[in-house]
Structure formats: structure tokens, C-alpha cells
Design a protein around this motif. Structure first.
Motif, short mmCIF file in Angstrom:
data_model
loop_
_atom_site.label_atom_id
_atom_site.label_comp_id
_atom_site.label_asym_id
_atom_site.label_seq_id
_atom_site.Cartn_x
_atom_site.Cartn_y
_atom_site.Cartn_z
N GLN A 1 0.85 -1.19 0.00
CA GLN A 1 0.00 0.00 0.00
C GLN A 1 0.88 1.24 0.00
O GLN A 1 1.95 1.27 0.62
CB GLN A 1 -0.90 -0.01 1.24
N VAL A 2 0.43 2.26 -0.73
CA VAL A 2 1.15 3.52 -0.84
C VAL A 2 0.30 4.64 -0.26
O VAL A 2 -0.90 4.69 -0.51
CB VAL A 2 1.48 3.83 -2.31
N GLN A 3 0.93 5.52 0.49
CA GLN A 3 0.23 6.68 1.02
C GLN A 3 0.83 7.95 0.47
O GLN A 3 1.95 8.32 0.81
CB GLN A 3 0.32 6.71 2.55
N PRO A 4 0.12 8.63 -0.44
CA PRO A 4 0.62 9.89 -0.99
C PRO A 4 0.28 11.05 -0.05
O PRO A 4 -0.81 11.10 0.51
CB PRO A 4 -0.14 10.03 -2.31
N VAL A 5 1.20 12.00 0.04
CA VAL A 5 0.98 13.21 0.84
C VAL A 5 1.39 14.42 0.01
O VAL A 5 2.57 14.56 -0.33
CB VAL A 5 1.78 13.18 2.16
N GLU A 6 0.44 15.27 -0.30
CA GLU A 6 0.69 16.43 -1.14
C GLU A 6 1.15 17.63 -0.32
O GLU A 6 0.81 17.77 0.86
CB GLU A 6 -0.57 16.85 -1.91
N ARG A 27 6.47 0.19 0.74
CA ARG A 27 7.65 -0.62 0.51
C ARG A 27 7.87 -0.98 -0.95
O ARG A 27 8.99 -1.06 -1.40
CB ARG A 27 7.59 -1.89 1.36
N THR A 28 6.81 -1.21 -1.70
CA THR A 28 6.96 -1.66 -3.09
C THR A 28 6.56 -0.54 -4.03
O THR A 28 5.71 -0.71 -4.91
CB THR A 28 6.12 -2.91 -3.36
N LEU A 29 7.20 0.60 -3.87
CA LEU A 29 6.82 1.79 -4.62
C LEU A 29 6.95 1.59 -6.12
O LEU A 29 6.16 2.12 -6.90
CB LEU A 29 7.69 2.96 -4.16
N SER A 30 7.94 0.81 -6.54
CA SER A 30 8.22 0.67 -7.97
C SER A 30 7.08 0.02 -8.74
O SER A 30 7.01 0.14 -9.97
CB SER A 30 9.50 -0.14 -8.18
N THR A 31 6.19 -0.66 -8.06
CA THR A 31 5.08 -1.31 -8.74
C THR A 31 3.91 -0.37 -8.99
O THR A 31 2.93 -0.77 -9.62
CB THR A 31 4.57 -2.52 -7.94
N TYR A 32 4.03 0.86 -8.53
CA TYR A 32 2.94 1.82 -8.66
C TYR A 32 3.25 2.88 -9.70
O TYR A 32 4.39 3.19 -9.97
CB TYR A 32 2.68 2.52 -7.32
N ARG A 72 9.54 13.03 -11.34
CA ARG A 72 9.70 12.31 -10.09
C ARG A 72 11.16 12.28 -9.70
O ARG A 72 12.06 12.37 -10.52
CB ARG A 72 9.11 10.89 -10.19
N ASP A 73 11.38 12.13 -8.40
CA ASP A 73 12.72 11.94 -7.83
C ASP A 73 12.66 10.64 -7.05
O ASP A 73 12.10 10.60 -5.95
CB ASP A 73 13.09 13.13 -6.93
N ASN A 74 13.20 9.58 -7.64
CA ASN A 74 13.09 8.26 -7.01
C ASN A 74 13.77 8.23 -5.65
O ASN A 74 13.25 7.61 -4.71
CB ASN A 74 13.69 7.20 -7.92
N ALA A 75 14.91 8.88 -5.52
CA ALA A 75 15.65 8.86 -4.25
C ALA A 75 14.83 9.52 -3.15
O ALA A 75 14.89 9.08 -1.99
CB ALA A 75 16.99 9.55 -4.41
N LYS A 76 14.08 10.54 -3.49
CA LYS A 76 13.26 11.24 -2.49
C LYS A 76 11.86 10.66 -2.41
O LYS A 76 11.05 11.12 -1.60
CB LYS A 76 13.19 12.73 -2.82
N ARG A 77 11.54 9.71 -3.29
CA ARG A 77 10.22 9.09 -3.32
C ARG A 77 9.15 10.17 -3.45
O ARG A 77 8.10 10.14 -2.80
CB ARG A 77 9.99 8.25 -2.06
#
Length: 121
Positions: A1-6, A27-32, A72-77
Motif C-alpha cells: 500500500q502507498v500513502q501519498p501526501v501532497e 515498501r513496493t513503490l516501484s510497482t505503482y 519524479r525523484d526516485n531517491a526522495k520518493r
């Protein structure tokens, strides 16, 4: 599960620019895929743009091409929405969403609470 925060919303004059940020946990951000929607007062929520973490492949609604840029900035998620040449009709609550579904038909499975953008004339 992913939780976005704007974050990053606020008041800006017409013709100005604003950059929204969306921090994503999980944890599995790359699948989203990640994307932005907006909802103006009295209107339905509309799709703005979406992006993949891997490769940064993007999809935009036609009405936002050229003025808005998703990145996007993968390192900063973190996913960004750069908005230029803003107009009063861009006033809306902007939502970040995550989805495991199609980039081309991005619908959003997990949603942030939104950030308000107000463009004054």
C-alpha cells in the motif's frame, strides 16, 4: 500500500507558477504509477498527468500538455507537478494518487488528502 501526501499548494497570481510535491510512502513503490488529479469548485475530479517510477514515462491529459509538467525523484520518493502560466480556472484542490493499474488509463487506487491551489486574477 502507498500513502501519498501532497504539499506546495497556495495562492498565486495569474500567469505565475507553482510546483506541487507528492511524497509517497510504502515498501513496493516501484510497482505503482503516480498521478495528479484536480477538482475545481462545483466540478468533477479530472485527471491531469501520471508517471512511472521506472523510466519516468508520462501521460498527460491533453488540456494540460505544455503548461504542466510531471516529474519524479526516485531517491526522495517524491513526484512533482510543475504548473506554469496559471489561470484563475486552474483554481482547484489538487490530489496525488497511486495506482498499480494502467498509466494510459490512470484512475488512482490510493489518494492523498489534496492541496489547494488558488489563482487570483
Amino acid at each position: 500500500q502507498v500513502q501519498p501526501v501532497e504539499s506546495g499548494g497556495g495562492l498565486v497570481q495569474a500567469g505565475g507558477s507553482l510546483r506541487l510535491s507528492c511524497a509517497a510512502s510504502g515498501r513496493t513503490l516501484s510497482t505503482y504509477r503516480m498521478g495528479w488529479f484536480r477538482q475545481a469548485p462545483g466540478k468533477e475530479r479530472e485527471f491531469v498527468a501520471a508517471i512511472t517510477w521506472a523510466g519516468g514515462i508520462t501521460n498527460y491529459a491533453d488540456s494540460f500538455k505544455g503548461r504542466f509538467t510531471i516529474s519524479r525523484d526516485n531517491a526522495k520518493r517524491t513526484v512533482y507537478l510543475q504548473m506554469n502560466s496559471l489561470k484563475p480556472e486552474d483554481t482547484a484542490v489538487y490530489y496525488c494518487a497511486a495506482s498499480t493499474g494502467s498509466l494510459r488509463d490512470f484512475r488512482g487506487d490510493y489518494w492523498g488528502k489534496g492541496t489547494l491551489v488558488t489563482v487570483s486574477s
